[in-house]
Write an enzyme that holds these catalytic residues in place. Sequence first.
Site: not given
Length: 173
Positions: A46, A51, A94-95, A136-137, A140
Site C-alpha cells: 500500500g 508518503q 510502513c514504507l 493503515h493507508e 496516513h
Amino acid sequence: MALRTILIHPDPRLKKVCAPVDGVDRSVRKLADDMLETMHDAPGIGLAAPQIGILQRLIVMDCAKKDEEPQPMALINPEVTWVSEELNTYSEGCLSIPEQYEDVTRPAEVRVRWLDLDGKPQEQKFDGLWATCVQHEIDHLNGKLFIDYLSRIKRSMITKKMVKLKKERAAVL
Ligand code: GNR
Ligand code: NI
C-alpha cells in the site's frame, strides 16, 4: 510512469490531514500510476499520497499474494462507512518507517466508500490483510502512523532509529 521518493518519518508532511481530491483528472490518474509503480518497486502492499509529499486523499494498494494475480487498486477520497466489532492483530510495517514491525489491533473488516480513477463512486467490504492495509493507508491521510498505536516508549525508540537512518542516508547522498 515514474518512481517517486518515499518520505521517512519523522517528517512534518506525514503528520498533516490531507485535503480531498477535488476532481478526478489526468493528473490524478498519473499520480496514482506513479504511486503504484513506487509501491511495487519498494516493494510494499500500500502507499498513501502524503508518503510521497502529496497532501491529498489518494491511496493505492495491492495485497494480492505472490501466487495470485496482481490486484492494483487506487482509492480517491476513501471513507470508512462501517467497521466490524471483531478485531484483528497484525504485525504492521510502513514504507515511511523502514524495517520496523509491531503488532497493531484494528477492526477485522471494514466497508469503505471511495471514487475510482473514472470518478465513479465505489463501495466494498475489505477483510484480512486488505482490511488492515486500507485502514493503515486511510490513517496516513489523517496524519496518523501505525507507531501512534504503540506505547510512547516504543514510539520514541523507533523515531530515534529513524532520525539516525535519515542522517546516515543524508551522509551518503
Ligand atoms: O508494505 C506495507 N506493508 C504493510 C504490512 C502490514 C500492515 C500494513 C502495511 S502497509 C505497508 C506500506 C505502507 O507503508 N503503506 O502506507
Ligand atoms: Ni505506511
